[in-house]
Scaffold this motif. Structure first.
Motif, PDB file in Angstrom:
ATOM      1  N   UNK A  28       0.846  -1.183   0.000  1.00  0.00           N
ATOM      2  CA  UNK A  28       0.000   0.000   0.000  1.00  0.00           C
ATOM      3  C   UNK A  28       0.883   1.236   0.000  1.00  0.00           C
ATOM      4  N   UNK A  29       0.375   2.292  -0.627  1.00  0.00           N
ATOM      5  CA  UNK A  29       1.039   3.591  -0.575  1.00  0.00           C
ATOM      6  C   UNK A  29       0.463   4.347   0.611  1.00  0.00           C
ATOM      7  N   UNK A  30       1.331   4.788   1.502  1.00  0.00           N
ATOM      8  CA  UNK A  30       0.882   5.471   2.711  1.00  0.00           C
ATOM      9  C   UNK A  30       0.798   6.976   2.535  1.00  0.00           C
ATOM     10  N   UNK A  31       1.750   7.547   1.778  1.00  0.00           N
ATOM     11  CA  UNK A  31       1.835   8.998   1.726  1.00  0.00           C
ATOM     12  C   UNK A  31       2.489   9.452   0.426  1.00  0.00           C
ATOM     13  N   UNK A 364       6.624  25.915  -0.157  1.00  0.00           N
ATOM     14  CA  UNK A 364       5.237  25.483  -0.255  1.00  0.00           C
ATOM     15  C   UNK A 364       5.226  23.971  -0.438  1.00  0.00           C
ATOM     16  N   UNK A 365       4.311  23.270   0.238  1.00  0.00           N
ATOM     17  CA  UNK A 365       4.289  21.802   0.162  1.00  0.00           C
ATOM     18  C   UNK A 365       2.848  21.325   0.280  1.00  0.00           C
ATOM     19  N   UNK A 366       2.597  20.188  -0.383  1.00  0.00           N
ATOM     20  CA  UNK A 366       1.294  19.534  -0.324  1.00  0.00           C
ATOM     21  C   UNK A 366       1.527  18.044  -0.120  1.00  0.00           C
ATOM     22  N   UNK A 367       0.625  17.411   0.612  1.00  0.00           N
ATOM     23  CA  UNK A 367       0.761  15.986   0.858  1.00  0.00           C
ATOM     24  C   UNK A 367      -0.592  15.306   0.950  1.00  0.00           C
ATOM     25  N   UNK A 368      -0.589  13.999   0.687  1.00  0.00           N
ATOM     26  CA  UNK A 368      -1.819  13.208   0.796  1.00  0.00           C
ATOM     27  C   UNK A 368      -1.478  11.892   1.457  1.00  0.00           C
ATOM     28  N   UNK A 369      -2.311  11.516   2.417  1.00  0.00           N
ATOM     29  CA  UNK A 369      -2.169  10.219   3.063  1.00  0.00           C
ATOM     30  C   UNK A 369      -3.290   9.302   2.592  1.00  0.00           C
ATOM     31  N   UNK A 370      -2.998   7.986   2.635  1.00  0.00           N
ATOM     32  CA  UNK A 370      -3.970   7.008   2.115  1.00  0.00           C
ATOM     33  C   UNK A 370      -4.383   6.038   3.219  1.00  0.00           C
TER      34      UNK A 370
END
Length: 370
Positions: A28-31, A364-370
């Motif tokens: 799985x991809x976590x982040x 500037x930064x953006x992130x997504x968790x799964x």
């Protein structure tokens, strides 16, 4: 003519292939996180973009990062440099890093890492490369000694270590060993035997040991000791203490202090403090400040003239962080000053490199968790 480093080319291909294999096997991809940073002054501009992904398999947790840095420099020699000329320098650096942690048994982990890069790693190395290129790549008269070599900087690194949970849930110890090889742009000078060239390749071997502890429900600490040895240099020792404190339900304070030393005369000290206020569950603001000073670069065995003088740098910045169930965002801006001691007679040719600067840092930064 450029120097080709076949090992680094193979290392790049290996890392890309390994990364692709790990990604296809990932449970799985976590982040996912992307970031952009600008560091700007009147004559130097540095931009960096990066992409980070973290994923897990049955026993491994792996992070893979790719970064690209662009340098834009107005090169200005000193007035009495009769061989020097103004020019615009544009260089790029691309790096790839993979780090993995495998669970061996409950409370014990194996740490592995590897990386590679291609291109100059700092504006200082670009500036010095241009200076030596203008001085020695096309000499007015034949010069005995070693020949000038056009640089093609690149390198690789490898890390192995272990992490141990010696006190369940509250205490951790970690040991890492690493090695790096860097193809660099060497320094040059002329002595009685003709043109002398510095090392084309630098090897560094490092070891670090750290302990991380949850001291109370509100305080967490990390203490690290480091030692590294680089080609032609004495061993450098360093230490760092980090403390995270929840002052209240809304205020978090982070403190980091550290230093380093190397014979015969190098010492460095730094401190960074950050306080964050949670406006609500999704939005927080923070202010940080940092101070750094050192006694100047350790002089090379004979290429002493390009060693940087004493340095003091300061930064005060502010940021905004937004978080929801799956997404995070961050913006940050800070003025950043660097102040060098007056250059001595042996380094006057580099006074435009080691001059006082007032930088602007924006992130500037953006992130997504799964």
């Amino acid at each position: 003519m450029s120097i080709t480093h076949p090992f680094t080319s193979r290392a790049t291909a290996f890392l890309i292939g390994l990364s692709a294999l790990v990604c296809t096997q990932a449970g799985s991809i976590d982040q996912l996180e992307s970031s952009f940073e600008l560091i700007d002054d009147d004559d130097i501009s540095i931009t960096q973009g990066s992409l980070l992904t973290t994923f897990t398999t049955e026993n491994w947790r792996t992070s893979l990062s790719l970064a690209h840095t662009a340098y834009d420099i107005d090169y200005q020699p000193v007035d009495f440099d009769f061989l020097g000329k103004k020019t615009r320098l544009k260089e790029h650096n691309t790096s790839l890093q993979i780090n993995s942690r495998r669970t061996l048994k409950e409370g014990l982990w194996l740490l592995l890492g590897a990386g590679t890069y291609d291109g100059f790693t700092s504006y200082r190395s670009i500036w010095l490369d241009e200076y030596f290129k203008q001085q020695y790549s096309e000499p007015l008269d034949p010069v005995p000694g070693e020949s000038y070599v056009f640089a093609d900087p690149k390198g690789y690194n490898a890390t192995v270590g272990g992490r141990w949970e010696y006190s369940p849930g509250v205490g951790y110890a970690q040991l890492t060993l690493s090695t790096t090889e860097d193809d660099v742009s060497p320094g040059y000078e002329i002595d009685f035997e003709g043109l002398q060239r510095g090392d084309l390749t630098l090897n560094t071997h490092s070891a670090s040991i750290s302990t991380e502890n949850i001291l109370t429900k509100r305080i967490r600490s990390l203490f690290e000791l480091r030692a590294s040895e680089t080609t032609g240099r004495s061993t450098r020792y360093g230490a760092q203490l980090s403390i995270n404190t929840a002052l209240s339900e809304k205020f978090i304070w982070q403190l980091r202090i550290g230093g380093a030393s190397e014979d015969p005369s190098f010492t460095a000290r730094y401190i960074n403090s950050k306080i964050e206020y949670n406006i609500n569950e999704q939005l927080s603001i923070y202010i940080d400040a940092s101070y750094y000073e050192d006694t100047g670069e350790v002089e090379d065995s004979f290429l002493f003239t390009n060693a940087s003088p004493e340095l003091v740098s300061r930064r005060v910045g502010a940021g905004l962080r937004w978080t929801n169930e799956n997404w995070t965002g961050r913006v940050y801006i800070a003025p950043f000053s660097s102040r060098f001691d007056n250059s001595g007679a042996n380094s006057d040719f580099f006074s435009n490199l080691y001059k006082d600067r007032d930088w602007t840092v924006a992130q500037i930064a953006f992130g997504k968790t799964f």
